[in-house]
Design an enzyme around this catalytic site. Sequence first.
Site, PDB file in Angstrom:
ATOM      1  N   SER A   1       0.863  -1.187   0.000  1.00 47.46           N
ATOM      2  CA  SER A   1       0.000   0.000   0.000  1.00 47.46           C
ATOM      3  C   SER A   1       0.892   1.228   0.000  1.00 47.46           C
ATOM      4  CB  SER A   1      -0.856  -0.005   1.271  1.00 47.46           C
ATOM      5  OG  SER A   1      -1.519   1.224   1.458  1.00 47.46           O
TER       6      SER A   1
ATOM      7  N   TYR B   1      -2.341  -1.283  10.360  1.00 50.33           N
ATOM      8  CA  TYR B   1      -2.270  -1.371   8.898  1.00 50.33           C
ATOM      9  C   TYR B   1      -0.935  -0.838   8.388  1.00 50.33           C
ATOM     10  CZ  TYR B   1      -4.059  -1.022   4.068  1.00 50.33           C
ATOM     11  OH  TYR B   1      -4.257  -1.160   2.714  1.00 50.33           O
TER      12      TYR B   1
HETATM   13  P1  NAD Z   1     -11.651  -5.799  -0.193  1.00 50.86           P
HETATM   14  O1  NAD Z   1     -12.222  -5.689   1.174  1.00 50.86           O
HETATM   15  O2  NAD Z   1     -12.459  -5.420  -1.380  1.00 50.86           O
HETATM   16  O3  NAD Z   1     -11.124  -7.280  -0.454  1.00 50.86           O
HETATM   17  C1  NAD Z   1     -10.411  -7.978   0.514  1.00 50.86           C
HETATM   18  C2  NAD Z   1     -10.410  -9.439   0.174  1.00 50.86           C
HETATM   19  O4  NAD Z   1      -9.735 -10.150   1.200  1.00 50.86           O
HETATM   20  C3  NAD Z   1     -11.819 -10.029   0.079  1.00 50.86           C
HETATM   21  O5  NAD Z   1     -11.841 -11.031  -0.914  1.00 50.86           O
HETATM   22  C4  NAD Z   1     -11.989 -10.640   1.467  1.00 50.86           C
HETATM   23  O6  NAD Z   1     -12.954 -11.685   1.504  1.00 50.86           O
HETATM   24  C5  NAD Z   1     -10.590 -11.153   1.696  1.00 50.86           C
HETATM   25  N1  NAD Z   1     -10.305 -11.408   3.099  1.00 50.86           N
HETATM   26  C6  NAD Z   1     -10.456 -10.598   4.174  1.00 50.86           C
HETATM   27  N2  NAD Z   1     -10.105 -11.232   5.293  1.00 50.86           N
HETATM   28  C7  NAD Z   1      -9.721 -12.483   4.929  1.00 50.86           C
HETATM   29  C8  NAD Z   1      -9.255 -13.623   5.633  1.00 50.86           C
HETATM   30  N3  NAD Z   1      -9.132 -13.630   6.975  1.00 50.86           N
HETATM   31  N4  NAD Z   1      -8.973 -14.738   4.927  1.00 50.86           N
HETATM   32  C9  NAD Z   1      -9.131 -14.780   3.586  1.00 50.86           C
HETATM   33  N5  NAD Z   1      -9.556 -13.726   2.875  1.00 50.86           N
HETATM   34  C10 NAD Z   1      -9.847 -12.603   3.536  1.00 50.86           C
HETATM   35  O7  NAD Z   1     -10.291  -4.966  -0.112  1.00 50.86           O
HETATM   36  P2  NAD Z   1      -9.333  -4.365  -1.261  1.00 50.86           P
HETATM   37  O8  NAD Z   1      -9.431  -2.892  -1.141  1.00 50.86           O
HETATM   38  O9  NAD Z   1      -9.525  -5.017  -2.550  1.00 50.86           O
HETATM   39  O10 NAD Z   1      -7.925  -4.762  -0.636  1.00 50.86           O
HETATM   40  C11 NAD Z   1      -7.096  -5.772  -1.170  1.00 50.86           C
HETATM   41  C12 NAD Z   1      -5.665  -5.511  -0.732  1.00 50.86           C
HETATM   42  O11 NAD Z   1      -5.242  -4.257  -1.271  1.00 50.86           O
HETATM   43  C13 NAD Z   1      -5.488  -5.409   0.778  1.00 50.86           C
HETATM   44  O12 NAD Z   1      -4.272  -6.005   1.151  1.00 50.86           O
HETATM   45  C14 NAD Z   1      -5.445  -3.922   1.000  1.00 50.86           C
HETATM   46  O13 NAD Z   1      -4.742  -3.595   2.166  1.00 50.86           O
HETATM   47  C15 NAD Z   1      -4.714  -3.470  -0.244  1.00 50.86           C
HETATM   48  N6  NAD Z   1      -4.887  -2.059  -0.566  1.00 50.86           N
HETATM   49  C16 NAD Z   1      -6.115  -1.541  -0.835  1.00 50.86           C
HETATM   50  C17 NAD Z   1      -6.215  -0.198  -1.157  1.00 50.86           C
HETATM   51  C18 NAD Z   1      -7.520   0.441  -1.481  1.00 50.86           C
HETATM   52  O14 NAD Z   1      -7.564   1.677  -1.625  1.00 50.86           O
HETATM   53  N7  NAD Z   1      -8.594  -0.292  -1.645  1.00 50.86           N
HETATM   54  C19 NAD Z   1      -5.075   0.612  -1.193  1.00 50.86           C
HETATM   55  C20 NAD Z   1      -3.850   0.046  -0.919  1.00 50.86           C
HETATM   56  C21 NAD Z   1      -3.761  -1.294  -0.604  1.00 50.86           C
END
Ligand code: NAD
Length: 260
Positions: free
Chosen positions: A142, A155
């Site tokens: 991130s 985080y």
């Molecule tokens: P999201 O909530 O849409 O998706 C998260 C996914 O992880 C889902 O499929 C959920 O079911 C799964 N998950 C959660 N807990 C779990 C567990 N205990 N076991 C198995 N699966 C689990 O989130 P996102 O925004 O797509 O985030 C995905 C990644 O990207 C994360 O690591 C997040 O930190 C990172 N990220 C997101 C952003 C953003 O702006 N959305 C920015 C930087 C980094």
Amino acid sequence: SFKGKVAVVSGSTSGIGLGIAGALAARGAALTINGFGDPAEIEKIRQGLADTYGVEVAYDGADLSKPDQVRALVAAAEARFGRVDILVNNAGIQFVAPIEDFPAERWDAVIAINLSAVFHATAAALPGMKARNFGRIINIASAHGLVASANKAAYVAAKHGVVGLTKVTALETARTGITANAICPGWVLTPLVQKQIDAIAARDGITEPEARHKLLAEKQPSLDFATPEQIGELAAYLASDAAAQVRGASISIDGAWTAQ
Ligand code: NAD
């Protein structure tokens, strides 16, 4: 093309992980998807990827907060497909509170899913990758792996940890056909971020579009979200032969967030 290659994408029932799964499947990779959600919805996603791209797609419901289940996720993919070539450590959760109010249980959960799961999956995948002398480990860190924000202690600590772990993985595999890199997205409009937008709207008594703008304006100079599809394309590049010497890098896709 990734025909004949096998990918595991954690947390791919939603958001960024689903975008990455689509980009890899579009290039012919067989896939294991993972994550939580309504079983019927997940089956629709699995079948949709398989039908759209003509690839084999398995679903594994491993809970990535549990080390044994993380390792079993990799083992099951190896058992089913015979190999794991591309490991995308994407599953992640967020929790927002000042340090002194941060529930210890939430700290442990964020560290377990966002950081420790990356370690366990990497450890489980490396022996097979080393035996075949090929692998692509792509860790979704991130902007918060590079800089901090208030109220996101767990985080930010976890994501900085992922960036560090990625560098160690790259060094330990430097003389092999295995690469390890981190992708550092800024704001991507997924359920994880929608929750934060809704919280801003409620807290400040503003509309959802106003809250969206406020969230972007605070951090992301482009004032626009990156998309799961764009993150997917970057992951596909890192998985390609063209990226063979991209190693231990942390690649930002953040609308100039960390350029400031
Ligand atoms: P999201 O909530 O849409 O998706 C998260 C996914 O992880 C889902 O499929 C959920 O079911 C799964 N998950 C959660 N807990 C779990 C567990 N205990 N076991 C198995 N699966 C689990 O989130 P996102 O925004 O797509 O985030 C995905 C990644 O990207 C994360 O690591 C997040 O930190 C990172 N990220 C997101 C952003 C953003 O702006 N959305 C920015 C930087 C980094």
